[in-house]
Design an enzyme around this catalytic site. Structure first.
Site, short mmCIF file in Angstrom:
data_model
loop_
_atom_site.label_atom_id
_atom_site.label_comp_id
_atom_site.label_asym_id
_atom_site.label_seq_id
_atom_site.Cartn_x
_atom_site.Cartn_y
_atom_site.Cartn_z
N CYS A 137 41.58 29.41 48.37
CA CYS A 137 40.14 29.17 48.24
C CYS A 137 39.73 28.15 49.29
O CYS A 137 40.44 27.18 49.52
CB CYS A 137 39.82 28.65 46.84
SG CYS A 137 38.08 28.23 46.62
N ARG A 160 26.26 34.97 47.77
CA ARG A 160 27.09 34.93 46.56
C ARG A 160 26.42 34.15 45.44
O ARG A 160 26.71 34.39 44.26
CB ARG A 160 28.45 34.31 46.87
CG ARG A 160 29.38 35.16 47.72
CD ARG A 160 30.72 34.49 47.87
NE ARG A 160 31.22 34.06 46.57
CZ ARG A 160 31.74 32.85 46.32
NH1 ARG A 160 31.81 31.95 47.27
NH2 ARG A 160 32.15 32.55 45.10
N LYS A 185 24.39 32.02 37.95
CA LYS A 185 25.57 32.80 38.34
C LYS A 185 26.78 32.40 37.50
O LYS A 185 27.51 33.26 36.98
CB LYS A 185 25.88 32.56 39.82
CG LYS A 185 27.21 33.16 40.29
CD LYS A 185 27.48 32.84 41.74
CE LYS A 185 28.07 31.48 41.95
NZ LYS A 185 29.54 31.44 41.82
N ASN A 186 26.99 31.10 37.36
CA ASN A 186 28.19 30.62 36.69
C ASN A 186 28.16 30.82 35.18
O ASN A 186 29.18 30.69 34.52
CB ASN A 186 28.41 29.14 37.01
CG ASN A 186 28.82 28.92 38.46
OD1 ASN A 186 29.37 29.82 39.09
ND2 ASN A 186 28.56 27.74 38.98
N ARG A 220 42.65 25.25 43.24
CA ARG A 220 42.16 25.72 41.93
C ARG A 220 43.15 26.66 41.23
O ARG A 220 42.87 27.82 40.98
CB ARG A 220 40.80 26.42 42.08
CG ARG A 220 39.73 25.48 42.59
CD ARG A 220 38.34 26.00 42.30
NE ARG A 220 37.94 27.01 43.24
CZ ARG A 220 36.73 27.59 43.23
NH1 ARG A 220 35.84 27.24 42.34
NH2 ARG A 220 36.41 28.50 44.10
N ASP A 278 28.99 21.00 42.97
CA ASP A 278 28.24 22.07 43.61
C ASP A 278 26.94 21.59 44.25
O ASP A 278 26.24 22.37 44.90
CB ASP A 278 27.93 23.18 42.60
CG ASP A 278 29.12 24.11 42.39
OD1 ASP A 278 30.12 23.96 43.11
OD2 ASP A 278 29.05 24.97 41.50
#
Length: 442
Positions: free
Chosen positions: A119, A401, A22-23, A124, A308
């Site tokens: 967030c 997500r 995803k990233n 961030r 993460d």
């Protein structure tokens, strides 16, 4: 709103294929704005809510996106972009939407992008992005919740990031690709997803090199041709399934991965007692240990242990044999899963940016609520390890997500897990007595 219902205590056994990152996919999709070809192709794109959001954003700018017969291939035509604004209603759902700022500014010399807003895991801010783009020659005004940027021409500059910023590095790399002259980015983030973006840009005609681990040099070019790139595997999904094997005392072979990107996770899980065999550079086998050893974990930017994976590792440590400390050094508010893990019987105390975890013999099922993407993964993992009762994880839209078909992949490994609607799961005990497509191998 869906929930995940889990019956724990079952060792997970089998093979699982990891999806595209995803990233990595998000900035690469955003970079398509800069390419002249009408048939840009991106392969190994995961089917996730965040990917759907970035697609909606590009379509709102005037891009055309086609889904091919291959489920993981996306074809993007950005030659007809006629709008340069990323609106708040899209940006607020995914902070990575700010990645269109650099490409729009580079290609069309203007952009209006909503500030991301709050967030769940931390502030961030995007100050690093804006200051760097100013050094490249952008005029930037922040007004009414939007970043308005314009330039006659971006020009190369030396950028010194105070601390490594992943999206900041990505935005500057993209903007500098079409700038005049050479840009040097010092203290650039080192994540492999950035190198995947660089590879994608270079394939289309860019001239970008990482000359040192934290130094990237971008020689601007006049145009980019066709984007054609296969997204690298998702190292966080891979790490999550590694923990799934360890926490259930299972035996899982994980395929389509990049071993080099998982070293920090491999080291910690090995230290915790898991037996890991490297089959190849794209496959490993991990077998959980009966006794899970307590290990201290400290998150830091790549190549160190990823933030993460912090929540997932904490879930594992809740049933470890002793006491450990988990330090969160990247985001200031990333322990929101702790209260939910405690509902399952975990023993965790939070002090500022570290958590003290004392392992318990077993977790017990309960109703819990996900607060963010990785927190939701940690609760699913903890539910898989719970021996007493059922675990119901609500707000799993967070999970959608970043994890593609997670419940199906887990079910194929033997998990007793099901996604149900709110109405079906109003009473977890009543639900457990019913047969609503609930069981293994969904």
């Amino acid at each position: 709103m869906d929930k995940m219902i889990i019956e724990g205590g079952i060792p997970l056994i089998g093979e699982v294929q990891v999806s595209g990152s995803k990233n990595a996919a998000l900035p690469i999709i955003a970079s398509s704005i800069m390419f002249d070809d009408a048939g840009n192709e991106i392969f190994n794109v995961p089917d996730l809510e965040d990917i759907k959001t970035i697609k909606k954003l590009l379509i709102s700018l005037g891009a055309e996106i086609k889904e091919s017969g291959e489920t993981d291939k996306v074809i993007i035509n950005t030659s007809n972009i006629n709008n340069y604004e990323a609106p708040y209603d899209l940006v607020k759902t995914m902070r990575a939407s700010v990645l269109v700022l650099g490409p729009l500014l580079a290609k069309y010399k203007r952009a209006r992008v909503s500030l991301p807003g709050g967030c769940a895991i931390g502030a961030r801010p995007i100050d690093f992005h804006l200051n760097a783009l100013k050094l490249l020659g952008a005029n930037i005004v922040v007004d009414h919740g939007y970043v308005e940027a314009f330039t006659e021409q971006l020009r190369g500059a030396t950028i010194n990031f105070p601390i490594p910023s992943v999206t900041g590095t990505e935005n500057v790399v993209m903007a500098a690709s079409l700038a005049e002259g050479t840009t040097v980015i010092n203290n650039a983030a080192r994540e492999p997803e950035i190198d995947d973006l660089i590879l994608a840009l270079n394939t289309g005609g860019a001239d970008i090199k990482r000359i040192e681990p934290s130094v990237i040099v971008v020689n601007g070019v006049k145009k980019l041709n066709k984007l054609s790139h296969r997204v690298l595997p998702d190292r966080i999904e891979a790490g999550t399934f590694m923990v799934a094997s360890a926490i259930t005392r299972g035996d899982i072979t994980i395929k389509d991965i990049n071993i080099g990107h998982l070293k920090a996770v491999i080291d910690k899980l090995s230290e915790a007692g898991a037996k890991i065999v490297i089959n190849s550079q794209s496959s490993l086998r991990i077998k959980g240990s009966k006794v899970i050893k307590s290990v201290d974990v400290a998150t830091a930017p790549y190549p160190d242990f990823p933030t993460d994976m912090q929540a997932q590792m904490m879930a594992l440590m809740t049933i470890s044999s002793g006491l450990c400390v988990i330090s969160e050094n990247v985001f200031e508010n990333r322990f929101m899963h702790v209260a939910e893990l405690m509902r399952l019987g975990a023993n965790v105390k939070v002090r500022n940016n570290f958590a003290i975890v004392k392992g318990v013999k077993r977790l017990s099922g309960a109703e819990v609520m996900a607060t963010d993407l990785r927190a939701s993964a940690s609760l699913v993992l903890a539910g898989l390890a719970s021996f007493d009762g059922y675990t119901a994880v609500s707000r799993i839209y967070h999970l959608d997500r970043g994890y593609e078909k997670m419940e199906k992949k887990l079910a194929n490994l033997g998990a007793v897990i099901s996604r149900v609607s709110e109405a079906e799961s109003s009473n977890i005990n009543e639900f457990a007595e019913k047969d609503i497509n609930y069981g293994k191998g969904m």
